[in-house]
Motif scaffolding. Structure first.
Motif, short mmCIF file in Angstrom:
data_model
loop_
_atom_site.label_atom_id
_atom_site.label_comp_id
_atom_site.label_asym_id
_atom_site.label_seq_id
_atom_site.Cartn_x
_atom_site.Cartn_y
_atom_site.Cartn_z
N ASP A 280 -73.43 -37.75 -50.43
CA ASP A 280 -73.03 -38.40 -49.14
C ASP A 280 -74.02 -39.52 -48.73
O ASP A 280 -73.71 -40.51 -48.31
CB ASP A 280 -73.32 -37.52 -48.05
CG ASP A 280 -72.03 -36.36 -48.03
OD1 ASP A 280 -71.08 -36.55 -48.69
OD2 ASP A 280 -72.25 -35.46 -47.43
N TYR A 281 -75.35 -39.20 -49.14
CA TYR A 281 -76.44 -40.28 -49.16
C TYR A 281 -76.07 -41.80 -49.82
O TYR A 281 -75.93 -42.88 -49.37
CB TYR A 281 -77.63 -39.90 -49.33
CG TYR A 281 -79.05 -41.10 -49.23
CD1 TYR A 281 -78.97 -41.97 -48.23
CD2 TYR A 281 -79.68 -41.48 -50.30
CE1 TYR A 281 -79.89 -42.66 -48.02
CE2 TYR A 281 -80.40 -42.39 -50.37
CZ TYR A 281 -80.80 -43.08 -49.22
OH TYR A 281 -81.46 -44.23 -49.22
N GLN A 282 -75.76 -41.53 -51.12
CA GLN A 282 -75.37 -42.75 -51.97
C GLN A 282 -74.24 -43.32 -51.48
O GLN A 282 -74.01 -44.42 -51.84
CB GLN A 282 -75.24 -42.26 -53.29
CG GLN A 282 -76.81 -41.73 -54.01
CD GLN A 282 -76.52 -40.81 -55.04
OE1 GLN A 282 -75.62 -40.38 -55.49
NE2 GLN A 282 -77.78 -40.30 -55.61
N GLN A 283 -73.17 -42.47 -50.79
CA GLN A 283 -71.96 -43.13 -50.54
C GLN A 283 -72.12 -43.72 -49.17
O GLN A 283 -71.09 -44.20 -48.38
CB GLN A 283 -71.04 -42.19 -50.35
CG GLN A 283 -70.41 -41.35 -51.95
CD GLN A 283 -69.43 -40.51 -52.04
OE1 GLN A 283 -69.08 -39.89 -50.73
NE2 GLN A 283 -68.91 -39.91 -52.98
N GLY A 284 -73.16 -44.06 -48.60
CA GLY A 284 -73.48 -44.64 -47.17
C GLY A 284 -73.20 -43.71 -46.11
O GLY A 284 -72.88 -44.21 -45.07
N LYS A 285 -72.73 -42.40 -46.20
CA LYS A 285 -72.39 -41.45 -44.92
C LYS A 285 -73.52 -41.38 -44.07
O LYS A 285 -73.32 -40.60 -42.90
CB LYS A 285 -71.75 -40.34 -45.53
CG LYS A 285 -70.46 -40.55 -46.43
CD LYS A 285 -69.78 -39.19 -46.74
CE LYS A 285 -68.53 -39.40 -47.49
NZ LYS A 285 -68.13 -38.17 -48.04
N PHE A 286 -74.72 -41.60 -44.31
CA PHE A 286 -75.84 -41.46 -43.49
C PHE A 286 -76.18 -42.89 -42.46
O PHE A 286 -77.15 -42.79 -41.94
CB PHE A 286 -77.17 -41.31 -44.24
CG PHE A 286 -77.58 -40.03 -44.77
CD1 PHE A 286 -76.18 -39.16 -45.28
CD2 PHE A 286 -78.66 -39.32 -44.95
CE1 PHE A 286 -76.38 -37.92 -45.68
CE2 PHE A 286 -78.84 -38.13 -45.57
CZ PHE A 286 -77.41 -37.20 -45.94
N GLY A 287 -75.22 -43.53 -42.64
CA GLY A 287 -75.20 -44.71 -41.77
C GLY A 287 -76.01 -45.75 -42.62
O GLY A 287 -76.45 -45.74 -43.68
N THR A 288 -75.64 -47.11 -42.07
CA THR A 288 -76.19 -48.32 -42.50
C THR A 288 -77.72 -48.78 -42.07
O THR A 288 -77.98 -48.72 -40.91
CB THR A 288 -75.41 -49.44 -42.37
OG1 THR A 288 -74.18 -49.15 -43.06
CG2 THR A 288 -75.59 -50.64 -43.10
N TRP A 289 -78.78 -49.02 -42.96
CA TRP A 289 -79.91 -49.18 -42.25
C TRP A 289 -79.85 -51.15 -42.12
O TRP A 289 -79.60 -52.03 -43.02
CB TRP A 289 -80.84 -49.35 -43.70
CG TRP A 289 -82.27 -49.51 -43.15
CD1 TRP A 289 -83.28 -50.78 -43.62
CD2 TRP A 289 -83.20 -48.77 -42.35
NE1 TRP A 289 -84.41 -50.58 -42.94
CE2 TRP A 289 -84.44 -49.41 -41.95
CE3 TRP A 289 -82.77 -47.74 -41.55
CZ2 TRP A 289 -85.45 -49.01 -41.17
CZ3 TRP A 289 -83.95 -47.37 -40.89
CH2 TRP A 289 -85.13 -47.69 -40.63
N LYS A 290 -80.06 -51.42 -40.90
CA LYS A 290 -79.89 -52.87 -40.59
C LYS A 290 -81.20 -53.70 -40.27
O LYS A 290 -81.13 -54.65 -39.84
CB LYS A 290 -78.88 -52.87 -39.49
CG LYS A 290 -77.56 -52.32 -39.74
CD LYS A 290 -76.71 -52.06 -38.44
CE LYS A 290 -75.31 -51.57 -38.55
NZ LYS A 290 -74.56 -51.61 -37.38
N HIS A 291 -82.36 -53.01 -40.47
CA HIS A 291 -83.62 -53.45 -39.92
C HIS A 291 -84.18 -54.49 -40.88
O HIS A 291 -84.02 -54.25 -42.15
CB HIS A 291 -84.57 -52.30 -39.57
CG HIS A 291 -83.85 -51.40 -38.37
ND1 HIS A 291 -83.87 -51.76 -37.23
CD2 HIS A 291 -83.34 -50.17 -38.69
CE1 HIS A 291 -83.29 -50.62 -36.49
NE2 HIS A 291 -83.01 -49.92 -37.44
#
Length: 291
Positions: A280-291
């Protein structure tokens, strides 16, 4: 005449923290250890510092990384932490403050020093405690609360020689400043030399007791700093006296008594759930890091 006495707590074992530096960050780790996997639901503690950073330093090395299935409680005794996460939360918490983050179903966060600390340097001592989530709450919505020292309820004992910072739970009507998903007590206790306190621990609850600074006495036994005390969970009176100025973390809660699989930044109930967390992390399900 009948005199009712409350039996004293029983020490099971004392666990010294082992030294595991992270880059140039002094780090001691008392939990887990070779002898102790967890004090359910308290599962991990890192003790960073005490150390003094020079000017123009790199600060804390904890850049963006994921978590799922647990909570982190961060105690800032000296220095500061700038928190950012994929849920949009941002804060800089200074000395004396506390951060409580519920990873739940998953998020990405970073824990670094503020630009001011990296420029000016200074003393740093920070501890992070991981608390497990029960299976029914593993996939709860992530959340974050950061409070400065002056925003956290506290009270004094032993004629002012003991100051209790109430993080969670209740102590004689003094309420914790953080709401928790599962019932628990958690505090930071600062003791001047000669200070004493007594705390009643309910039967069936596991106690988390770590000496951060100084040296205290429990049941006639001296416990120096960087030691974790493991108690039996049959309840009783916890009586503590400070041999010197001391700081400790005291918590207690009912154990979940569930299977636990901890791997990297994820804490779940089965190996399959750990694999799902990585996917799930690799598929981007933890949200997007925008900082």
């Amino acid at each position: 005449m009948f005199i009712h006495t409350i039996k004293a707590m029983t020490i099971k074992e004392i666990h010294p923290a082992s030294y595991h530096p992270i880059a140039d960050l002094i780090t001691y780790n008392p939990l887990p250890s070779e002898k102790l996997r967890q004090i359910d639901p308290f599962i991990f503690l890192n003790h960073h510092g005490f150390q003094t950073y020079p000017k123009n330093n790199l600060g804390l090395p904890f850049g963006p990384h994921p978590h799922r299935g647990m909570e982190t409680v961060t105690f800032i005794l000296a220095g500061d932490i700038m928190h950012q996460d994929s849920g949009g939360h941002e804060s800089v918490i200074a000395s004396g403050g506390i951060q409580w983050m519920t990873a739940g179903r998953g998020l990405i966060h970073s824990e670094v020093s503020s630009s001011a600390f990296k420029k000016e340097g200074g003393d740093l001592e920070i501890l992070q405690l991981w608390i497990n989530l029960p299976a029914k709450l593993k996939m709860t919505e992530p959340r974050y609360v950061g409070l400065q020292k002056e925003e956290i309820n506290h009270f004094e004992l032993s004629e002012g020689k003991v100051s209790v910072q109430m993080i969670a739970g209740d102590w004689d009507g003094n309420q914790g400043s953080f709401e928790t998903l599962s019932p628990m007590f958690l505090s930071t206790i600062t003791m001047a030399k000669g200070g004493k306190f007594n705390k009643s621990i309910p039967v069936g609850e596991n106690v988390f007791f770590y000496v951060v600074r100084g040296e205290v006495k429990i049941l006639g036994e001296k416990i120096p700093f960087r030691n974790l005390v493991e108690f039996t969970n049959d309840g009783g009176n916890l009586s503590v006296e400070a041999f010197e100025d001391s700081v400790l973390i005291l918590g207690h809660a009912k154990p979940f008594n569930e299977p636990m699989v901890a791997q990297g930044p994820f804490v779940m109930n089965t190996q399959q759930e750990i694999m799902e967390a990585y996917r799930d992390y690799q598929q981007g399900k933890f949200g997007t890091w925008k900082h």
